[in-house]
Enzyme design. Structure first.
Site, mmCIF file in Angstrom:
data_model
loop_
_atom_site.group_PDB
_atom_site.id
_atom_site.type_symbol
_atom_site.label_atom_id
_atom_site.label_comp_id
_atom_site.label_asym_id
_atom_site.label_seq_id
_atom_site.Cartn_x
_atom_site.Cartn_y
_atom_site.Cartn_z
ATOM 1 N N GLY B 71 0.954 -1.242 0.109
ATOM 2 C CA GLY B 71 -0.124 0.041 0.191
ATOM 3 C C GLY B 71 0.901 1.396 0.038
ATOM 4 O O GLY B 71 0.403 2.422 -0.855
ATOM 5 N N THR B 72 2.109 1.037 0.627
ATOM 6 C CA THR B 72 2.810 2.400 0.660
ATOM 7 C C THR B 72 3.394 2.593 -0.633
ATOM 8 O O THR B 72 3.594 3.781 -0.985
ATOM 9 C CB THR B 72 4.028 1.995 1.886
ATOM 10 N N THR B 237 10.482 -7.867 -12.156
ATOM 11 C CA THR B 237 9.812 -9.090 -12.436
ATOM 12 C C THR B 237 8.689 -9.307 -11.313
ATOM 13 O O THR B 237 8.866 -8.886 -10.171
ATOM 14 C CB THR B 237 10.980 -10.299 -12.445
ATOM 15 N N CYS B 325 4.730 7.265 22.964
ATOM 16 C CA CYS B 325 5.486 6.165 23.555
ATOM 17 C C CYS B 325 5.539 5.125 22.639
ATOM 18 O O CYS B 325 6.531 4.341 22.520
ATOM 19 C CB CYS B 325 5.073 5.910 24.965
#
Lengths: 129, 395
Positions: B71-72, B237, B325
């Site tokens: 997706g990136t 490919t 965090c």
């Protein structure tokens, strides 16, 4: 899951000395929620020694483990000895902290220092104890 | 101990039918689809049949589908490739403030290449207002990229209304549909978009699979130069086993979608309703109704997400969080901040994303596990202590 040492996980899952002290001799607060962690330390001093240390912490697993470890390290020490606790010595006692957590979550020694300074300045002003 | 996986936004399990479909291409059928001999034929047939399966999922033509590696990659390709291809017309690009990093950071790269980027704000539910989009459009705007749904807060954007603003001005509109394609109905004609990104790992296909759909006639500059695979738009490919898996997962998603949604929504609704019902000071993040079917996200006040996540993990429950965090960059989720939440509240972010394997008992288990965990962390929290003293007036 961040890669935490067994010692960190132990102090995170079973934190020592959580709570507040009623009528504490000193209080130290550090951090802010933007960076993620806040810690408050409460101390009771007798004959120049930390008779009791308690803390409250808002933060990640590392922040909670650090607070717990600092409280354990500090309890029973003289004020001078307790002032020598550093972020590095806390991290070493915890068998290491992840790199990105070292600066942001390792505020326990600073909070304890502030509590001791708070006690010393109150003593100076009031001449109490 | 019971194991409850509620992090399907991060990864979904591979369906057995998908694995079965992939197996021959990890074995005997190993040819290169570009080869002209019999070995190539088998691979090429698989590639083209997967293309049809993916196209059918989004109501598109097969020859408009370009396979990518994630997706990136699809988002990078769309944002950079579409902007670069139109740059003779202008250098202004519009995105929303809550885009995925693969869109947001691609836009940052465009800025380094001399483009100007406008970021549209969102409302408290994370919704983009069409009027705001209209106001941001300029004569030199060459691309708009706004996501179909946000994977972090589940909000579905009004894409049909947004594309009405760009269509009459002939501005290409890309949507990141990674969170929606294969999960809710997606039809490129109904949405009115010109390009759309998707990823197989979001709907029980293999990781490392993605596709970009680009409407015929819309120009796009390739990111990868080389051979003429994918009509020259993405050289290299093809990863045939993965693409076959993506195709099979797309077909199953299309056929089973209505059933899956029907199963997920009531479980999700229980979490949305009963979790804040059982714990004080919990806010639902994202839109209350227009949200992904398996998506329940919250901010729990006075405590931090990573510590919640770790304690839930110790009970066998997998979730995620957008707290500072939990991020490698130690920054609170830009999505929650863009929605107007304070850093303090955003720290308490927690996200449950359900999947087709979840059952009602999983939700019972989570609803039972959460309150003591929250209580335990609040007993440690100086913020909760202050709240108890000032607001509640008691201990």
């Amino acid at each position: 899951m961040p890669v935490y040492s067994k010692k960190v996980m132990d102090h995170f899952t079973n934190p020592r000395n959580v709570g507040e002290i009623e009528n504490p001799d000193g209080v130290g607060e550090v951090g802010n929620p933007v960076c993620g962690d806040m810690m408050t330390f409460y101390i009771k001093v007798k004959d120049n020694r930390l008779e009791d240390v308690k803390f409250k912490t808002f933060g990640c697993g590392a922040a909670i483990a650090v607070s717990s470890m600092v409280s354990e390290m500090a309890k029973g020490k003289t004020l001078e000895e307790a002032m020598k606790i550093t972020p590095r010595s806390v991290a070493d006692e915890l068998e290491g902290l992840p790199k990105q957590k070292f600066h942001c979550s390792n505020l326990g020694a600073q909070a304890l220092n502030k509590a001791i300074e708070n006690y010393l300045s109150k003593k100076k002003k009031g001449g109490k104890k | 101990m019971r194991k409850v996986y509620l992090d399907n936004a991060a990864a979904t399990p591979l369906l057995p039918e998908v694995r079965e479909a992939m197996m021959p291409y990890l074995g005997d059928i190993f040819g290169n689809p570009s080869s002209l001999h019999d070995w190539g034929d088998g691979a090429r047939e698989a590639l083209e049949s997967a293309r049809k399966q993916v196209a059918a999922l989004i109501g598109a033509n097969a020859d408009e589908i370009i396979f990518t590696g994630s997706g990136t990659e699809s988002n990078n390709f769309a944002v950079k490739g579409l902007a670069l291809a139109q740059q003779n017309k202008g250098k202004h690009v519009v995105i929303s403030a809550i885009e995925h990093f693969s869109v947001l950071h691609s836009a940052r790269t465009l800025e380094k290449w001399g483009f100007e980027v406008s970021e549209i704000a969102v409302d408290k539910y994370g919704v983009v207002n069409p009027d705001d989009l209209l106001r941001s459009l300029r004569k030199d705007t060459v691309l708009v990229s706004i996501m179909h749904a946000n994977g972090e807060v589940g909000t579905i954007e009004p894409i049909e209304e947004l594309t009405r603003m760009t269509r009459e001005r002939n501005i290409p509109f890309h949507t990141d549909a990674v969170a929606t394609a294969g999960t809710i109905p997606v039809n490129v004609a109904e949405l009115g978009v010109d390009a759309l990104s998707m990823a197989g790992n979001q709907f029980y296909g293999p990781k490392g699979t993605g596709a970009l759909w680009v409407r015929k006639g819309v120009r796009i500059m390739p990111l990868l130069d080389g051979g003429i695979q994918e009509e020259g738009r993405r050289a290299g490919t093809e990863n045939i086993p993965a693409i076959v898996g993506l195709g099979k997962a797309a077909e199953l998603a299309r056929v089973q979608m209505a059933d899956r949604m029907k199963r997920l929504a009531p479980l999700r609704n229980r979490l949305l309703k009963e979790l804040p019902g059982g714990i004080e000071r919990v806010v639902v993040t994202g839109h209350p109704e227009n949200r992904l079917p398996g998506h329940a996200s919250f901010c729990v006040e006075f405590i931090e997400g990573e510590s919640m996540l770790m304690l839930l993990n110790s009970k066998g429950i997998a979730v995620s969080s957008g707290s500072a965090c939990t991020s490698r960059a130690l920054k609170a989720s830009h999505v929650l901040i863009a929605m107007g939440l304070s850093h303090e509240i955003a720290q308490g972010s927690i996200l449950f994303t359900l999947g087709i394997d979840n059952i009602s008992e999983d939700i019972d288990y989570v609803l039972e596990a959460m309150p003591p965990i929250v209580d335990r962390l609040r007993q440690m929290s100086p913020l909760y202590a202050k709240f108890s003293k000032t607001v509640k007036g008691g201990k």
